[in-house]
Scaffold this active site. Structure first.
Site, PDB file in Angstrom:
ATOM      1  N   VAL A 292       0.820  -1.210   0.000  1.00 47.36           N
ATOM      2  CA  VAL A 292       0.000   0.000   0.000  1.00 47.36           C
ATOM      3  C   VAL A 292       0.855   1.262   0.000  1.00 47.36           C
ATOM      4  O   VAL A 292       0.482   2.287  -0.582  1.00 47.36           O
ATOM      5  CB  VAL A 292      -0.960  -0.015   1.215  1.00 47.36           C
ATOM      6  CG1 VAL A 292      -1.708   1.304   1.337  1.00 47.36           C
ATOM      7  CG2 VAL A 292      -1.957  -1.165   1.084  1.00 47.36           C
ATOM      8  N   GLY A 293       2.035   1.206   0.634  1.00 51.56           N
ATOM      9  CA  GLY A 293       2.919   2.362   0.629  1.00 51.56           C
ATOM     10  C   GLY A 293       3.367   2.746  -0.775  1.00 51.56           C
ATOM     11  O   GLY A 293       3.406   3.935  -1.126  1.00 51.56           O
ATOM     12  N   HIS A 294       3.718   1.760  -1.582  1.00 47.37           N
ATOM     13  CA  HIS A 294       4.080   2.038  -2.972  1.00 47.37           C
ATOM     14  C   HIS A 294       2.905   2.649  -3.728  1.00 47.37           C
ATOM     15  O   HIS A 294       3.074   3.590  -4.512  1.00 47.37           O
ATOM     16  CB  HIS A 294       4.502   0.745  -3.688  1.00 47.37           C
ATOM     17  CG  HIS A 294       5.753   0.127  -3.170  1.00 47.37           C
ATOM     18  ND1 HIS A 294       5.756  -1.076  -2.524  1.00 47.37           N
ATOM     19  CD2 HIS A 294       7.045   0.535  -3.214  1.00 47.37           C
ATOM     20  CE1 HIS A 294       6.998  -1.402  -2.188  1.00 47.37           C
ATOM     21  NE2 HIS A 294       7.795  -0.436  -2.590  1.00 47.37           N
TER      22      HIS A 294
ATOM     23  N   GLY B 192       9.378   7.160  -0.599  1.00 47.44           N
ATOM     24  CA  GLY B 192       8.825   7.113   0.744  1.00 47.44           C
ATOM     25  C   GLY B 192       9.808   7.637   1.775  1.00 47.44           C
ATOM     26  O   GLY B 192      11.021   7.418   1.671  1.00 47.44           O
ATOM     27  N   GLU B 193       9.298   8.314   2.794  1.00 50.21           N
ATOM     28  CA  GLU B 193      10.144   8.860   3.849  1.00 50.21           C
ATOM     29  C   GLU B 193      10.613   7.799   4.834  1.00 50.21           C
ATOM     30  O   GLU B 193      11.461   8.076   5.677  1.00 50.21           O
ATOM     31  CB  GLU B 193       9.411   9.979   4.576  1.00 50.21           C
ATOM     32  CG  GLU B 193       9.212  11.219   3.706  1.00 50.21           C
ATOM     33  CD  GLU B 193       8.448  12.334   4.406  1.00 50.21           C
ATOM     34  OE1 GLU B 193       7.934  12.082   5.532  1.00 50.21           O
ATOM     35  OE2 GLU B 193       8.356  13.431   3.844  1.00 50.21           O
TER      36      GLU B 193
ATOM     37  N   ASP C  44      12.528   5.392   4.168  1.00 48.48           N
ATOM     38  CA  ASP C  44      13.956   5.328   3.858  1.00 48.48           C
ATOM     39  C   ASP C  44      14.515   6.750   3.873  1.00 48.48           C
ATOM     40  O   ASP C  44      14.873   7.314   2.834  1.00 48.48           O
ATOM     41  CB  ASP C  44      14.177   4.676   2.492  1.00 48.48           C
ATOM     42  CG  ASP C  44      13.697   3.239   2.467  1.00 48.48           C
ATOM     43  OD1 ASP C  44      13.949   2.520   3.443  1.00 48.48           O
ATOM     44  OD2 ASP C  44      13.073   2.837   1.471  1.00 48.48           O
TER      45      ASP C  44
ATOM     46  N   ARG D  28       9.910  -6.116   3.101  1.00 50.16           N
ATOM     47  CA  ARG D  28      10.576  -7.141   3.914  1.00 50.16           C
ATOM     48  C   ARG D  28       9.764  -7.545   5.142  1.00 50.16           C
ATOM     49  O   ARG D  28      10.183  -8.447   5.867  1.00 50.16           O
ATOM     50  CB  ARG D  28      11.974  -6.646   4.318  1.00 50.16           C
ATOM     51  CG  ARG D  28      12.958  -6.628   3.142  1.00 50.16           C
ATOM     52  CD  ARG D  28      14.378  -6.308   3.598  1.00 50.16           C
ATOM     53  NE  ARG D  28      15.342  -6.554   2.550  1.00 50.16           N
ATOM     54  CZ  ARG D  28      15.791  -5.644   1.694  1.00 50.16           C
ATOM     55  NH1 ARG D  28      15.305  -4.399   1.749  1.00 50.16           N
ATOM     56  NH2 ARG D  28      16.690  -5.957   0.772  1.00 50.16           N
TER      57      ARG D  28
END
Length: 287
Positions: free
Chosen positions: A35-37, A149-150, A152, A189
């Site tokens: 969902v983040g992607h 994304g923040e 990373d 991961r």
């Protein structure tokens, strides 16, 4: 949504959009999308006319003994997810397209200072691999903006510096971390976690939050904060790689008067290496 795997096909489509004065956004990924992607793609669609997504598991950013060979490849499921959020073009180049001379003979891009600390210290060469592949992808896609994304946080800083130093005519945009209801940052991961480890994993976010609360309450003994945080993570079953408070602007060690800070952590839980961070803008202390 069209899928292409060659630079020629990619540039042909991008050139057609450019001829219509359309603004192009780019979301680079390694696949196994969550969902983040998809949130990155949604944000891209809000800020541009077209969105290009790449899926490329980059061998150059994996170190010896890391999970390059076992990293999940889920192209068909990823394609369906991207179609559901209206991505326009999926770029899936094979290794020989990205690295024609081979990985060992490839010209490399390095961002000094930011690349050899924190994750760069424990994963030697990782950020050289990241900067190199993203530099190449920027040149292939030639977007107006790129979204990351923040979660990373260090990677985002490395890529912003690279884009500035190499004069890329694009904006690098950070998108807030997407989390599970219990606070765990979404990550490809996370699938490595066993059911038991999944119940332990939110302790990483909880520890970040406790440290942030202490900072906001006026505590400035950073060494003590970091020691207590690592002790808490060990008690929760983690093997900490690092837990540190840094300046958000350059990841330097904070000094008296610094207010814009970021708390960064990396820790192993079973076979998964989890990373997360939390920013803290400190209040002015009364004299």
């Amino acid at each position: 949504m069209e899928t292409v795997s060659t630079i020629e096909s990619l540039r042909r489509q991008v050139a057609a959009w450019r001829s219509g004065n359309e603004r192009i956004a780019f979301v680079p990924t390694m696949g196994n999308l969550h969902v983040g992607h998809l949130e990155l793609v949604k944000r891209a669609r809000e800020q541009a006319d077209r969105c290009v997504v790449s899926i490329f598991v980059n061998p150059m950013q994996f170190g010896e003994g890391e999970d390059f060979g076992s990293y999940p490849r889920t192209l068909e499921a990823d394609r369906e997810k991207l179609s559901s959020v209206d991505a326009d073009l999926l770029f899936t180049p094979p290794v020989e397209v990205v690295y024609p001379p081979g990985k060992t003979e490839q010209t490399r891009v390095e961002v000094p200072g930011l690349s050899d600390i924190l994750c760069g210290s424990s994963r030697a060469g990782h950020f050289v691999g990241v900067a190199t592949v993203v530099c190449k992808l920027f040149n292939m896609v030639q977007p107006d903006l790129a979204l990351f994304g923040e979660k990373d946080f260090q990677q985002l800083m490395v890529l912003r510096r690279m884009a500035t130093d190499l004069c890329f005519p694009l904006e690098v945009i950070g998108v807030p971390t997407v989390r599970e209801k219990d606070g765990l940052a979404l990550s490809s991961r996370n699938g490595y976690l066993t059911p038991q480890e999944r119940t332990q994993a939110p302790a990483l976010y909880e520890t970040l939050k406790l440290t942030s609360d202490a900072l906001m309450s006026g505590e400035r003994d950073y060494d003590s904060l970091e020691f207590r945080a690592q002790k808490r993570l060990v008690a929760a079953g983690f093997r900490p790689d690092y837990f540190t408070v840094r300046r958000a602007a350059d990841l330097g060690l904070p000094e008296a008067g610094d207010r814009n800070l970021v708390i960064l952590a990396a820790a192993y839980l079973g076979k998964a290496r989890l990373i997360d961070n939390m920013t803290a803008f400190l209040p002015l202390m009364e004299a």
